[in-house]
Design a protein around this motif. Structure first.
Motif, PDB file in Angstrom:
ATOM      1  N   UNK A 269       0.701  -1.076   0.019  1.00 44.54           N
ATOM      2  CA  UNK A 269       0.092   0.116  -0.151  1.00 44.54           C
ATOM      3  C   UNK A 269       0.773   1.126   0.001  1.00 44.54           C
ATOM      4  N   UNK A 270       1.858   1.116   0.856  1.00 45.93           N
ATOM      5  CA  UNK A 270       2.812   2.277   0.702  1.00 45.93           C
ATOM      6  C   UNK A 270       3.685   2.719  -0.581  1.00 45.93           C
ATOM      7  N   UNK A 271       4.337   1.608  -1.052  1.00 46.25           N
ATOM      8  CA  UNK A 271       5.196   1.604  -1.987  1.00 46.25           C
ATOM      9  C   UNK A 271       4.383   1.409  -3.497  1.00 46.25           C
ATOM     10  N   UNK A 272       3.387   0.848  -3.535  1.00 47.92           N
ATOM     11  CA  UNK A 272       2.490   0.629  -4.552  1.00 47.92           C
ATOM     12  C   UNK A 272       3.185  -0.640  -5.425  1.00 47.92           C
ATOM     13  N   UNK A 273       3.897  -1.487  -5.118  1.00 47.16           N
ATOM     14  CA  UNK A 273       4.340  -2.728  -5.652  1.00 47.16           C
ATOM     15  C   UNK A 273       3.422  -3.857  -5.277  1.00 47.16           C
ATOM     16  N   UNK A 274       3.377  -4.988  -6.004  1.00 48.22           N
ATOM     17  CA  UNK A 274       2.793  -6.415  -5.728  1.00 48.22           C
ATOM     18  C   UNK A 274       3.711  -6.799  -4.580  1.00 48.22           C
ATOM     19  N   UNK A 275       2.993  -7.577  -3.619  1.00 50.07           N
ATOM     20  CA  UNK A 275       3.697  -7.880  -2.671  1.00 50.07           C
ATOM     21  C   UNK A 275       4.816  -8.632  -2.852  1.00 50.07           C
ATOM     22  N   UNK A 276       4.877  -9.784  -3.815  1.00 50.94           N
ATOM     23  CA  UNK A 276       5.902 -10.577  -4.328  1.00 50.94           C
ATOM     24  C   UNK A 276       7.303  -9.918  -4.557  1.00 50.94           C
ATOM     25  N   UNK A 277       7.086  -8.444  -5.079  1.00 50.90           N
ATOM     26  CA  UNK A 277       8.363  -7.596  -5.345  1.00 50.90           C
ATOM     27  C   UNK A 277       9.242  -7.716  -4.199  1.00 50.90           C
ATOM     28  N   UNK A 278       8.560  -7.339  -3.017  1.00 49.66           N
ATOM     29  CA  UNK A 278       9.438  -7.054  -1.792  1.00 49.66           C
ATOM     30  C   UNK A 278      10.464  -8.439  -1.392  1.00 49.66           C
ATOM     31  N   UNK A 279      10.090  -9.500  -1.727  1.00 45.19           N
ATOM     32  CA  UNK A 279      10.614 -10.722  -1.631  1.00 45.19           C
ATOM     33  C   UNK A 279      11.477 -10.744  -2.308  1.00 45.19           C
ATOM     34  N   UNK A 280      11.514 -10.563  -3.835  1.00 48.88           N
ATOM     35  CA  UNK A 280      12.390 -10.525  -4.754  1.00 48.88           C
ATOM     36  C   UNK A 280      13.597  -9.569  -4.689  1.00 48.88           C
ATOM     37  N   UNK A 281      13.262  -8.228  -4.102  1.00 47.28           N
ATOM     38  CA  UNK A 281      14.317  -7.302  -3.882  1.00 47.28           C
ATOM     39  C   UNK A 281      15.030  -7.617  -2.777  1.00 47.28           C
ATOM     40  N   UNK A 282      14.552  -8.073  -1.666  1.00 48.70           N
ATOM     41  CA  UNK A 282      15.245  -8.399  -0.182  1.00 48.70           C
ATOM     42  C   UNK A 282      16.101  -9.448  -0.712  1.00 48.70           C
ATOM     43  N   UNK A 283      15.712 -10.662  -1.345  1.00 47.46           N
ATOM     44  CA  UNK A 283      16.413 -11.635  -1.655  1.00 47.46           C
ATOM     45  C   UNK A 283      17.735 -11.233  -2.387  1.00 47.46           C
TER      46      UNK A 283
END
Length: 349
Positions: A269-283
């Protein structure tokens, strides 16, 4: 009616012709008057009107015609320019999406000369310093000024892909040492869908009634979806890495501030990405999944509280974001091979 014919009709053929040097005319095309002054263009319409179009038609006799839609009074503005003429260096307080309807168009953006060809688009950040060149070759350009509120709504809908949203996030973070425009090139030059959407959008801005904001919002969503799927972004891999790193820093900073009750839904909601994006970015950046990254932050904070406070283990578990105390114990033991109580006793000896 084709987009080129529509742009020419509204920019050249209105009976209300404005004279050169008029106030509205200076909003449409302000010739360069200083090498040092930076003109800041405010949003020209009311808050209710969240998008406007500026049409330029350039003829080979060094003549430019232009107009703005919507407008309380319909008009055309015409002026003659000298070869090599440039507009005053300027920025916008809104975002601009531009499209070359015909010919080519040249801009200086952040000190670099960029040539945009027919069928190409570019998106300019709301504080990006740039100016336009007026060349004698015939051309037709459609500029769309998009109010910040409408743009926020567009990216919140997640119709655009991660490359575009990354750009928007850097704009929202006001990081001005990076990249401030995106250049879109069509994968298939014979695909006319973009022109169809832009023609509908321009027609709606000409009509402009109470429904227009909603219709234009929907058309912009389609335009950005099309940009995501049918256009390549002219962006070097080095610049893309810089953008990703900046965004990674912003996201991880947000996580660290809100780790106690953070969720993927909240991040999305805050950054407007789909939820799986954060997993891929952090990984990619840390080698950890989103869950592992959050757990690591929470356990590190628990370690500090164990050594620097007299809080009970249960209180510490709640303090770092674990309502399930058994789960906290299990995570802690998995990392340290000892319970929190044993860790406190051993480290404080």
């Amino acid at each position: 009616m084709s987009l080129q014919k529509l742009c020419q009709d509204i920019s050249c053929n209105d009976p209300n012709i404005l004279e050169e040097g008029s106030h509205i005319g200076s909003r449409i095309m302000c010739p360069e008057y200083s090498l040092h002054v930076k003109d800041i263009k405010t949003y020209p319409l009311s808050q209710e009107e969240r998008i406007f179009a500026l049409c330029w038609t350039i003829f080979p006799n060094n003549r430019l015609y232009g107009t703005i839609k919507p407008s309380l009074v319909s008009f055309s503005y015409g002026c003659t320019f000298k070869e090599g003429c440039r507009t005053q260096m300027h920025t916008h307080e809104y975002l601009e999406l531009a499209y070359v309807v015909s010919g080519t168009f040249r801009q200086q953006i952040l000190g670099n000369d960029i040539i945009f060809k027919q069928g190409e688009l570019w998106l300019i950040d709301k504080n990006c310093l740039h100016q336009d060149y007026l060349d004698p070759e015939p051309a037709c350009i459609l500029f769309l000024g998009i109010a910040n509120e409408m743009f926020d709504s567009i990216i919140s809908s997640q119709v655009a892909d991660e490359r575009i949203i990354s750009f928007l996030q850097t704009a929202l973070m006001k990081q001005k040492d990076l990249w401030q425009y995106l250049h879109f090139k069509p994968k298939d030059k014979n695909n006319k869908q973009m022109e169809e959407y832009l023609t509908k959008l321009l027609n709606e801005l000409i009509i402009y009634d109470k429904a227009s904001n909603y219709i234009c919002h929907g058309l912009l969503m389609r335009i950005f979806r099309l940009l995501s799927s049918d256009y390549d972004i002219s962006l070097s891999s080095k610049m893309q890495k810089k953008m990703n790193w900046l965004l990674f820093q912003e996201i991880t900073s947000y996580i660290k501030e809100n780790y106690r009750d953070i969720s993927l839904k909240q991040l999305s909601k805050n950054f407007h990405f789909h939820e799986d994006y954060f997993n891929r970015l952090l990984k990619a950046k840390t080698g950890m999944t989103y869950t592992e990254y959050i757990q690591n932050i929470r356990i590190k904070e628990a370690e500090k509280l164990l050594l620097n406070t007299k809080l009970t283990i249960d209180e510490i578990a709640v303090r770092v974001g674990y309502q399930n105390k058994g789960y906290f114990y299990r995570i802690f033991v998995d990392k340290h091979k000892m319970t929190p109580a044993q860790y406190r006793k051993e480290k404080l000896i």
